[in-house]
Motif scaffolding. Structure first.
Motif, PDB file in Angstrom:
ATOM      1  N   MET A 194       0.924  -1.308  -0.172  1.00  0.00           N
ATOM      2  CA  MET A 194      -0.078   0.051   0.092  1.00  0.00           C
ATOM      3  C   MET A 194       0.886   1.316   0.002  1.00  0.00           C
ATOM      4  O   MET A 194       1.679   1.402   0.624  1.00  0.00           O
ATOM      5  N   LEU A 195       0.550   2.143  -0.759  1.00  0.00           N
ATOM      6  CA  LEU A 195       1.043   3.520  -0.727  1.00  0.00           C
ATOM      7  C   LEU A 195       0.184   4.615  -0.181  1.00  0.00           C
ATOM      8  O   LEU A 195      -0.884   4.311   0.050  1.00  0.00           O
ATOM      9  N   HIS A 196       0.914   5.691   0.003  1.00  0.00           N
ATOM     10  CA  HIS A 196       0.083   6.696   0.752  1.00  0.00           C
ATOM     11  C   HIS A 196       0.173   8.034   0.089  1.00  0.00           C
ATOM     12  O   HIS A 196       1.165   8.462  -0.605  1.00  0.00           O
ATOM     13  N   GLY A 197      -1.051   8.847  -0.031  1.00  0.00           N
ATOM     14  CA  GLY A 197      -1.361   9.945  -0.748  1.00  0.00           C
ATOM     15  C   GLY A 197      -1.422  11.120   0.127  1.00  0.00           C
ATOM     16  O   GLY A 197      -1.945  11.206   1.334  1.00  0.00           O
ATOM     17  N   ALA A 198      -0.913  12.365  -0.316  1.00  0.00           N
ATOM     18  CA  ALA A 198      -1.171  13.395   0.392  1.00  0.00           C
ATOM     19  C   ALA A 198      -1.378  14.591  -0.594  1.00  0.00           C
ATOM     20  O   ALA A 198      -1.087  14.686  -1.727  1.00  0.00           O
ATOM     21  N   ILE A 199      -2.394  15.657  -0.224  1.00  0.00           N
ATOM     22  CA  ILE A 199      -3.028  16.667  -0.996  1.00  0.00           C
ATOM     23  C   ILE A 199      -2.187  17.921  -0.741  1.00  0.00           C
ATOM     24  O   ILE A 199      -1.893  18.402   0.417  1.00  0.00           O
TER      25      ILE A 199
ATOM     26  N   LYS B  77      11.122   8.401  -2.800  1.00  0.00           N
ATOM     27  CA  LYS B  77       9.905   7.571  -2.301  1.00  0.00           C
ATOM     28  C   LYS B  77       8.560   8.033  -3.055  1.00  0.00           C
ATOM     29  O   LYS B  77       7.657   7.449  -2.726  1.00  0.00           O
ATOM     30  N   VAL B  78       8.508   9.042  -3.922  1.00  0.00           N
ATOM     31  CA  VAL B  78       7.495   9.385  -4.472  1.00  0.00           C
ATOM     32  C   VAL B  78       7.403   8.527  -5.679  1.00  0.00           C
ATOM     33  O   VAL B  78       8.323   8.403  -6.439  1.00  0.00           O
ATOM     34  N   LYS B  79       6.090   8.106  -5.790  1.00  0.00           N
ATOM     35  CA  LYS B  79       5.558   7.138  -6.964  1.00  0.00           C
ATOM     36  C   LYS B  79       4.933   7.741  -7.948  1.00  0.00           C
ATOM     37  O   LYS B  79       4.876   7.547  -9.375  1.00  0.00           O
ATOM     38  N   ALA B  80       4.200   8.770  -7.569  1.00  0.00           N
ATOM     39  CA  ALA B  80       3.229   9.448  -8.692  1.00  0.00           C
ATOM     40  C   ALA B  80       3.032  11.072  -8.243  1.00  0.00           C
ATOM     41  O   ALA B  80       2.995  11.124  -6.996  1.00  0.00           O
ATOM     42  N   VAL B  81       2.951  11.880  -9.138  1.00  0.00           N
ATOM     43  CA  VAL B  81       2.482  13.289  -8.634  1.00  0.00           C
ATOM     44  C   VAL B  81       1.208  13.668  -9.693  1.00  0.00           C
ATOM     45  O   VAL B  81       1.425  13.554 -10.919  1.00  0.00           O
TER      46      VAL B  81
ATOM     47  N   ALA C 123      -2.750  19.577  -5.951  1.00  0.00           N
ATOM     48  CA  ALA C 123      -1.994  18.395  -6.569  1.00  0.00           C
ATOM     49  C   ALA C 123      -1.853  17.259  -5.515  1.00  0.00           C
ATOM     50  O   ALA C 123      -2.273  17.266  -4.222  1.00  0.00           O
ATOM     51  N   PHE C 124      -1.914  15.809  -5.965  1.00  0.00           N
ATOM     52  CA  PHE C 124      -1.817  14.810  -5.091  1.00  0.00           C
ATOM     53  C   PHE C 124      -0.484  14.071  -5.292  1.00  0.00           C
ATOM     54  O   PHE C 124      -0.056  13.599  -6.417  1.00  0.00           O
ATOM     55  N   VAL C 125       0.139  13.803  -4.195  1.00  0.00           N
ATOM     56  CA  VAL C 125       1.466  12.963  -4.366  1.00  0.00           C
ATOM     57  C   VAL C 125       1.130  11.839  -3.652  1.00  0.00           C
ATOM     58  O   VAL C 125       0.622  11.386  -2.375  1.00  0.00           O
ATOM     59  N   VAL C 126       1.673  10.548  -4.535  1.00  0.00           N
ATOM     60  CA  VAL C 126       1.573   9.156  -3.991  1.00  0.00           C
ATOM     61  C   VAL C 126       3.047   8.798  -3.717  1.00  0.00           C
ATOM     62  O   VAL C 126       3.921   8.883  -4.302  1.00  0.00           O
ATOM     63  N   ALA C 127       3.168   8.435  -2.156  1.00  0.00           N
ATOM     64  CA  ALA C 127       4.624   8.001  -2.041  1.00  0.00           C
ATOM     65  C   ALA C 127       4.372   6.421  -1.314  1.00  0.00           C
ATOM     66  O   ALA C 127       3.560   6.247  -0.836  1.00  0.00           O
TER      67      ALA C 127
END
Ligand code: MCN
Ligand code: CUN
Length: 788
Positions: free
Chosen positions: A41-46, A69-73, A111-115
């Motif tokens: 599981m990954l974690h998102g932040a806004i 450690k970032v997987k997607a922005v 924006a949303f960062v998934v890490a």
């Protein structure tokens, strides 16, 4: 055969019963969204906007993307390519999932960062560089329609102002005539400030798009899992059978968890983009600043009456601040919710209201917080203005109410704005509250204190609610009719499972809905499991809000349970070899009329339904039933509240000394749970009346973004509640039940405010807007002579 023999059991039907869910909650074993952990599981932040109104010039995500450690922005541009940048709101508007063109309130999602972990996701937000061109904001709703006011919603084609809707209810001419003939007219402006439901658990979700099965599972904090699933299907174009929405334990909703938030959608997009499950859980500030606020109604009321205190009419004009997107939750036909129940509990022929909705640069939302779709605002308006009228007439506010309350013979009562109140015995409830309070004695005590220069106030309120939305033919949300399904299945051993479309957030459904099945079938409550909150395992329905679970889903469960009993009768008739009409039902068993020794218990019948017993013609095996309940009307719970306060003359500090609450929600499934609901709502009322407000500065900075600024009441501010009850069944609910979950939040704020204004009478104060903080009360006292 011993499996079907049951011991005599006390745990049958309605009555006080400890909440079964508390066994896990009290041990800290609840399973909330944030407790869900999936492999990989990954974690998102806004990333949220610091500005209330600004054009986005550019967004540079390259540094954030380079974070190890970032997987997607994800930005608005990513979503635009997926056609997900905008989604439908609950009120036939659209809301931005991530801002593309402009930000329209402070805290809006950019924006949303998934890490790989929550901390890295948060850290990476700092690495995103957004270039904003700051615009003038519209903060004061009264200024939103000024010529030249900045246009907030220039995304809507042709939109040149901040107007959302105009809505009216009642008969204008008739009301004007009532006012023209009145001996007394009292006018009062009042604000129901912006407040927040502020549940203990903030909003969050875990989304997992399984690439193998193609199935999307979303665990999220939702009060309406089925409605959410349908909306995901409609918006994202995913097949509905491939979407599963699970609402696990919810740590309080209070209306905050009705809608779909950008964060939920972003966790889904994050999972699709990364191929891994993505969790997003907001923090306290994010919850307070960006999720569904409540109220924000600027109201002007006028009441007409005879000199001896007979109310003739009520006229109301409302300016409704809906924030940057019109995302208030209510049935489609009612842009101002059920505000037009503002005529309240009194008998008069004429009423008229106009409501104008406007956009401002504030978070969207609008009705949440135990509001019964704006009955909170309506009740506050009428109960405050009746007190203003009492003041004008020099009449006791309880006496004025008693004189005008609807009498029992007026029910079913058609209100001047079109509601059909189902049942009520109002004078009895008020008399009971006055008796519990020792009203006469309190007035004497007050007079003595006034003579000594002490400030004591007694506030009365009476409320009528309209809950249990609603009849399908005129109530829907985004086109979905407001009916709810329920399924009851009795296992061979006589234990049962009931599956619900509604979802508890703390109301105790696992306890009370088992009691409904038990009440009808005689199966002990402990033998009945309640399944809810999972779209794969429960029938469709619109969910929990507007205190609709008991009126709608509770009715569905009652009807399904009756179908079980009806079927059991046919099977018992085969077992006893008599005709069904010769059987008598004694909750939990059938016996041949006049011969109780022949009884077959529901458990024996259940086993027989699964066994080798020959069944009557046309009767299928097993003991199951279902129902989709389309309520013929809403239910109208009511109550009489009396609040006693002491006000400190030097500081303006208000102390709620006593609070008497007489509630009538028809029969009570579980009196203990009803009392708990009332306790909570009364505390809400004390909070809103005295301390809660989401305020903004001129630039649109939210000033209520933490519990340091947004004050909630604690046990210290609450007295020991004194509860009473009357029981007036609903004539159309199969068990006579009315909802109660929002009653006390609706009824209590005017009682507290009326008490404080009553205490301030020696200063000639007629109205002060909430919250009545010490500063607000003190200011009201300034410059006014003390008159005894
Ligand atoms: N009940 C009863 N007898 C009745 C009526 C109700 O025993 N005659 C019980 C019900 O079975 C249910 C509870 O009282 O367990 C509330 O029932 P109901 O009035 O049907 O309201 P809902 O279950 O639909 O709950 C929604 C309502 C709303 S809209 C808000 S907002 C609110 C409220 O409930 N949010 C709450 N109460 C809350 N209580 C808690 N703890 N947490 C929330 O988020
Ligand atoms: Cu309006 S708050 Mo409740 O109806 O969920």
């Amino acid at each position: 055969m011993t499996t079907t023999e049951q011991p005599a059991h006390a745990d049958v039907g309605f009555g006080r019963r400890p909440r079964v869910e508390d066994a896990r909650f009290l041990r800290g074993k609840g399973q909330y969204v944030d407790d869900i952990t999936l492999p990989g599981m990954l974690h998102g932040a806004i990333l949220r906007s610091p500005h209330a109104h600004a054009r986005i010039v550019s967004i540079d995500t390259s540094e954030a993307e380079a974070h190890p450690k970032v997987k997607a922005v994800i930005t608005g541009a990513t979503l635009e390519s997926l056609k997900l940048a905008w989604i439908p709101s609950l009120s036939h508007d659209v809301i931005a999932v991530l801002a593309t063109d402009k930000v329209r309130y402070q805290g809006q999602e950019v924006a949303f960062v998934v890490a790989e972990d929550r901390y890295s996701a948060r850290d990476a937000l700092e690495l995103i560089d957004v270039d904003y061109d700051v615009l003038d904001p519209v903060i004061d709703a009264q200024r939103a329609l000024d010529p030249g006011a900045p246009v907030i919603r220039d995304d809507i084609e042709g939109k040149a102002d901040n107007h959302i809707f105009d809505w009216t209810a009642g008969d204008k001419d008739q009301t004007d005539a009532a006012f023209a003939s009145a001996e007394v007219v009292v006018k009062q402006d009042m604000l129901y400030p912006r407040v927040h439901p502020a549940p203990l658990e903030t909003c969050g979700s875990v989304a997992w798009m399984d690439p193998v099965s193609g199935k999307l599972t979303i665990w999220c904090t939702t009060q309406a899992p089925h409605a959410h699933r349908t909306l995901y299907a409609l918006v994202a174009g995913l097949p509905e059978q491939k979407i599963r929405v699970v609402s696990p334990d919810i740590g309080g909703g209070f209306g905050n968890k009705v809608g779909i938030y950008p964060g939920y959608v972003l966790s889904v997009v994050g999972s699709i983009v990364t191929g891994a499950p993505v969790k997003w859980v907001e923090d306290r500030s994010e919850n307070l600043v960006s999720t569904s606020f409540a109220r924000d109604y600027h109201m002007h009321g006028e009441i007409a009456a005879t000199r001896d205190g007979r109310i003739l009419g009520l006229r109301v004009d409302v300016l409704a601040d809906h924030g940057a997107f019109n995302n208030t939750a209510q049935p489609t036909k009612y842009p101002a919710g059920f505000f037009h129940i503002f005529t309240g509990s009194y008998d008069y022929p004429a009423a008229y209201c106009t409501v104008k909705g406007v956009y401002t640069n504030k978070a969207p939302g609008g009705v949440a917080y135990a509001c019964s779709f704006r009955v909170t605002e309506a009740c506050y308006l009428v109960e405050r203005i009746v007190d203003c009228l009492a003041d004008e007439l020099g009449m006791d506010p309880a006496e004025l109410r008693m004189k005008n309350l609807l009498r029992p013979e007026r029910f079913p009562y058609l209100s001047p704005t079109g509601w059909e109140y189902d049942s009520g015995e109002y004078p009895r409830a008020l008399a009971k509250a006055m008796e519990m309070a020792g009203y006469e004695q309190l007035r004497k005590e007050q007079a003595e204190k006034r003579a000594r220069g002490e400030l004591m106030g007694i506030g009365v309120s009476f409320f009528t609610e309209t809950v249990g939305a609603g009849p399908r033919k005129h109530m829907d949300i985004l086109g979905l009719g407001m009916a709810d399904g329920a399924e009851v299945r009795v296992h061979p051993t006589g234990k049962a499972v009931v599956r619900l479309s509604v979802q508890t957030q703390g109301q105790g459904h696992e306890t009370t809905f088992a009691q409904i099945v038990s009440e009808v079938t005689g199966i002990p409550s402990a033998d009945i499991e309640v399944v809810h909150g999972d779209t794969d395992n429960t029938p469709f329905g619109l969910g929990t809000y507007g205190s609709r679970s008991t009126p709608v889903s509770g009715a569905a469960v009652a009807v399904a349970s009756r179908r079980i009993v009806d079927k059991a009768r046919l099977i018992a008739s085969a077992m006893l070899e008599v005709s069904p009409e010769d059987l008598e039902w004694d909750r939990g068993k059938f016996f041949v009329k006049g011969d109780p020794s022949t009884a077959k218990t529901i458990q024996e019948i259940a086993f027989a339904s699964h066994g080798t017993q020959e069944l009557p013609e046309g009767v299928e095996g097993h003991l199951d039933a279902e129902c989709v309940y389309d309520p013929p009307n809403l239910t109208y719970p009511f109550g009489a509240y009396i609040c006693v306060v002491d006000v400190d003359k030097g500081t303006g500090q208000v102390k709620v000394r006593r609070f008497i609450a007489v509630d009538d929600c028809g029969p009570r499934i579980n009196p203990m749970i009803v009392e708990g609901q009332v306790h909570g709502g009364l505390a809400d009322g004390v909070g809103m009346a005295l301390m809660e407000v989401i305020a903004f500065d001129e630039e649109g900075n939210c000033l209520g973004g933490s519990f340091m600024d947004y004050q909630l009441p604690t046990a210290l501010e609450c007295p020991s509640w004194e509860l009473g009850e009357t029981v007036t069944p609903s004539p159309h609910h199969p068990l006579g039940l009315k909802g109660v979950g929002e009653s006390a939040t609706v009824g209590s704020p005017p009682a507290v405010v009326n008490a404080v204004i009553d205490a301030l009478k020696p200063y000639g104060v007629r109205h002060v807007d909430m919250p009545l903080t010490p500063a607000q009360v003190w200011r009201a006292m300034q410059g006014r002579p003390f008159r005894t």
